[in-house]
Design a protein around this motif. Structure first.
Motif, PDB file in Angstrom:
ATOM      1  N   HIS A  16       0.909  -1.273   0.033  1.00  0.00           N
ATOM      2  CA  HIS A  16      -0.186  -0.066  -0.013  1.00  0.00           C
ATOM      3  C   HIS A  16       0.783   1.360   0.013  1.00  0.00           C
ATOM      4  O   HIS A  16       1.842   1.093   0.787  1.00  0.00           O
ATOM      5  CB  HIS A  16      -0.825   0.015   1.124  1.00  0.00           C
ATOM      6  N   PRO A  17       0.567   2.222  -0.739  1.00  0.00           N
ATOM      7  CA  PRO A  17       1.321   3.473  -0.811  1.00  0.00           C
ATOM      8  C   PRO A  17       1.669   4.160   0.716  1.00  0.00           C
ATOM      9  O   PRO A  17       2.658   5.090   0.880  1.00  0.00           O
ATOM     10  CB  PRO A  17       0.478   4.477  -1.800  1.00  0.00           C
ATOM     11  N   SER A  18       0.825   3.885   1.383  1.00  0.00           N
ATOM     12  CA  SER A  18       1.036   4.570   2.914  1.00  0.00           C
ATOM     13  C   SER A  18       1.562   3.904   3.947  1.00  0.00           C
ATOM     14  O   SER A  18       1.775   4.207   5.095  1.00  0.00           O
ATOM     15  CB  SER A  18      -0.487   4.910   3.299  1.00  0.00           C
ATOM     16  N   PHE A  19       2.090   2.516   3.520  1.00  0.00           N
ATOM     17  CA  PHE A  19       2.639   1.652   4.596  1.00  0.00           C
ATOM     18  C   PHE A  19       3.772   2.038   4.956  1.00  0.00           C
ATOM     19  O   PHE A  19       4.168   2.090   6.274  1.00  0.00           O
ATOM     20  CB  PHE A  19       2.543   0.105   4.074  1.00  0.00           C
ATOM     21  N   GLU A  20       4.862   2.597   4.213  1.00  0.00           N
ATOM     22  CA  GLU A  20       5.903   3.144   4.661  1.00  0.00           C
ATOM     23  C   GLU A  20       5.768   4.457   5.519  1.00  0.00           C
ATOM     24  O   GLU A  20       6.623   4.600   6.696  1.00  0.00           O
ATOM     25  CB  GLU A  20       6.719   3.597   3.375  1.00  0.00           C
ATOM     26  N   LYS A  21       4.927   5.326   5.300  1.00  0.00           N
ATOM     27  CA  LYS A  21       4.739   6.437   6.104  1.00  0.00           C
ATOM     28  C   LYS A  21       4.113   5.898   7.713  1.00  0.00           C
ATOM     29  O   LYS A  21       4.507   6.422   8.515  1.00  0.00           O
ATOM     30  CB  LYS A  21       3.879   7.403   5.490  1.00  0.00           C
ATOM     31  N   TYR A  39      -4.162   9.891  17.316  1.00  0.00           N
ATOM     32  CA  TYR A  39      -3.004  10.732  16.649  1.00  0.00           C
ATOM     33  C   TYR A  39      -3.448  10.694  15.188  1.00  0.00           C
ATOM     34  O   TYR A  39      -3.485   9.773  14.530  1.00  0.00           O
ATOM     35  CB  TYR A  39      -1.795  10.007  16.884  1.00  0.00           C
ATOM     36  N   GLU A  40      -3.265  11.994  14.908  1.00  0.00           N
ATOM     37  CA  GLU A  40      -3.049  12.602  13.221  1.00  0.00           C
ATOM     38  C   GLU A  40      -1.840  12.253  12.692  1.00  0.00           C
ATOM     39  O   GLU A  40      -0.886  12.629  13.279  1.00  0.00           O
ATOM     40  CB  GLU A  40      -3.747  13.740  13.141  1.00  0.00           C
ATOM     41  N   ILE A  41      -1.625  11.267  11.642  1.00  0.00           N
ATOM     42  CA  ILE A  41      -0.546  11.232  11.332  1.00  0.00           C
ATOM     43  C   ILE A  41      -0.168  11.802   9.798  1.00  0.00           C
ATOM     44  O   ILE A  41       0.242  12.409   9.644  1.00  0.00           O
ATOM     45  CB  ILE A  41      -0.390   9.499  10.934  1.00  0.00           C
ATOM     46  N   ASP A  42      -1.513  11.632   9.007  1.00  0.00           N
ATOM     47  CA  ASP A  42      -1.743  12.130   7.687  1.00  0.00           C
ATOM     48  C   ASP A  42      -3.155  12.453   7.285  1.00  0.00           C
ATOM     49  O   ASP A  42      -3.741  11.810   6.509  1.00  0.00           O
ATOM     50  CB  ASP A  42      -0.879  11.392   6.637  1.00  0.00           C
ATOM     51  N   GLY A  43      -3.545  13.136   8.018  1.00  0.00           N
ATOM     52  CA  GLY A  43      -4.974  13.571   7.800  1.00  0.00           C
ATOM     53  C   GLY A  43      -6.143  12.393   8.002  1.00  0.00           C
ATOM     54  O   GLY A  43      -5.827  11.665   8.734  1.00  0.00           O
ATOM     55  N   ASP A  44      -6.725  12.315   6.830  1.00  0.00           N
ATOM     56  CA  ASP A  44      -7.572  11.097   6.625  1.00  0.00           C
ATOM     57  C   ASP A  44      -7.278   9.885   6.273  1.00  0.00           C
ATOM     58  O   ASP A  44      -7.623   8.551   6.458  1.00  0.00           O
ATOM     59  CB  ASP A  44      -8.957  11.429   5.784  1.00  0.00           C
ATOM     60  N   ALA A  45      -5.958   9.904   5.491  1.00  0.00           N
ATOM     61  CA  ALA A  45      -5.188   8.684   5.064  1.00  0.00           C
ATOM     62  C   ALA A  45      -4.734   7.790   6.018  1.00  0.00           C
ATOM     63  O   ALA A  45      -4.533   6.657   5.952  1.00  0.00           O
ATOM     64  CB  ALA A  45      -4.164   9.431   4.123  1.00  0.00           C
ATOM     65  N   LEU A  46      -4.129   8.208   7.096  1.00  0.00           N
ATOM     66  CA  LEU A  46      -3.244   7.624   8.238  1.00  0.00           C
ATOM     67  C   LEU A  46      -3.700   8.181   9.579  1.00  0.00           C
ATOM     68  O   LEU A  46      -3.671   9.416   9.805  1.00  0.00           O
ATOM     69  CB  LEU A  46      -1.758   7.844   8.114  1.00  0.00           C
ATOM     70  N   HIS A  68     -13.473  -4.093   8.334  1.00  0.00           N
ATOM     71  CA  HIS A  68     -13.743  -2.422   8.086  1.00  0.00           C
ATOM     72  C   HIS A  68     -13.782  -2.553   6.465  1.00  0.00           C
ATOM     73  O   HIS A  68     -12.925  -3.107   5.838  1.00  0.00           O
ATOM     74  CB  HIS A  68     -12.425  -1.834   8.526  1.00  0.00           C
ATOM     75  N   ASN A  69     -14.536  -1.702   5.822  1.00  0.00           N
ATOM     76  CA  ASN A  69     -14.548  -1.182   4.252  1.00  0.00           C
ATOM     77  C   ASN A  69     -13.397  -0.064   3.689  1.00  0.00           C
ATOM     78  O   ASN A  69     -13.236  -0.450   2.747  1.00  0.00           O
ATOM     79  CB  ASN A  69     -15.969  -0.954   4.079  1.00  0.00           C
ATOM     80  N   GLN A  70     -13.235   0.930   4.837  1.00  0.00           N
ATOM     81  CA  GLN A  70     -12.515   1.823   4.264  1.00  0.00           C
ATOM     82  C   GLN A  70     -11.118   1.907   4.784  1.00  0.00           C
ATOM     83  O   GLN A  70     -10.286   2.641   4.214  1.00  0.00           O
ATOM     84  CB  GLN A  70     -13.367   3.164   4.626  1.00  0.00           C
ATOM     85  N   TYR A  71     -10.767   1.205   5.799  1.00  0.00           N
ATOM     86  CA  TYR A  71      -9.373   1.157   6.208  1.00  0.00           C
ATOM     87  C   TYR A  71      -8.886  -0.277   6.537  1.00  0.00           C
ATOM     88  O   TYR A  71      -9.561  -1.087   6.727  1.00  0.00           O
ATOM     89  CB  TYR A  71      -9.535   2.193   7.575  1.00  0.00           C
ATOM     90  N   ILE A  72      -7.491  -0.115   6.194  1.00  0.00           N
ATOM     91  CA  ILE A  72      -6.617  -1.412   6.715  1.00  0.00           C
ATOM     92  C   ILE A  72      -6.111  -1.072   8.201  1.00  0.00           C
ATOM     93  O   ILE A  72      -5.806   0.215   8.314  1.00  0.00           O
ATOM     94  CB  ILE A  72      -5.523  -1.314   5.648  1.00  0.00           C
ATOM     95  N   ASP A  73      -6.114  -2.209   8.911  1.00  0.00           N
ATOM     96  CA  ASP A  73      -5.541  -1.867  10.316  1.00  0.00           C
ATOM     97  C   ASP A  73      -4.151  -2.490  10.174  1.00  0.00           C
ATOM     98  O   ASP A  73      -3.990  -3.749   9.933  1.00  0.00           O
ATOM     99  CB  ASP A  73      -6.367  -2.771  11.385  1.00  0.00           C
ATOM    100  N   ILE A  74      -3.131  -1.655  10.800  1.00  0.00           N
ATOM    101  CA  ILE A  74      -2.070  -2.160  11.245  1.00  0.00           C
ATOM    102  C   ILE A  74      -2.090  -2.168  12.561  1.00  0.00           C
ATOM    103  O   ILE A  74      -2.235  -0.986  13.228  1.00  0.00           O
ATOM    104  CB  ILE A  74      -0.725  -1.486  10.659  1.00  0.00           C
TER     105      ILE A  74
END
Length: 150
Positions: A16-21, A39-46, A68-74
């Motif tokens: 996923h493009p946001s996993f590194e961040k 905690y806000e990491i990157d707005g609505d994206a993370l 969940h439908n809209q988010y992946i959980d780490i």
């Protein structure tokens, strides 16, 4: 679903493009001192969530067997031993209420196909097809959940 240790997180950056961040944020945290909260990491994206709470019984956790439908959980275990139930969504047929878009959660009245444990520094990635029952355990469990927008 992916299960591994934080030392191997870079292997999954291409998923996923946001996993590194997301994993960079996790790596920047002082696990010993970070306070529970959102905690806000990157707005609505993370978004990050830190919890430090008493473990639940399997029955209590499975009562809110979720995906969940809209988010992946780490989900990262910081302290304690966390048992998590899992079942693929395609095998879940009995919904426990409708999809809650505000909380991005669909509950099921099902039993997990398997259980696994996370300990300090281990993580799991739950995609929308992964129904999960977290926080099963004794004593307090401190963990990180990073919500990654699909």
């Amino acid at each position: 679903m992916v299960i591994d240790t934080l030392g191997n997180a870079a292997k999954y950056f291409l998923l996923h493009p946001s996993f590194e961040k997301a994993f960079a944020w996790i790596g920047s945290i002082d696990f010993a001192t970070i306070e529970p909260g959102k905690y806000e990491i990157d707005g609505d994206a993370l978004k990050g969530i830190i919890s430090d709470a008493a473990g639940k019984t399997a029955e209590a956790s499975v009562a809110k067997f979720e995906c969940h439908n809209q988010y992946i959980d780490i989900q990262v275990c910081i302290r304690g031993v966390e048992t998590i139930g899992w079942k693929p969504r395609e095998k879940c047929v009995v919904e426990n209420g409708g999809y809650n878009a505000e909380k991005d959660v669909q509950l099921y009245t099902e039993q997990p196909d398997m259980y696994f444990q996370l300990t300090d520094g281990q993580f799991v990635v739950f995609f929308p097809n992964d129904v999960h029952a977290p926080m099963i355990g004794e004593g307090n469990i401190k963990k990180i959940v990073v919500k990654v927008k699909i």
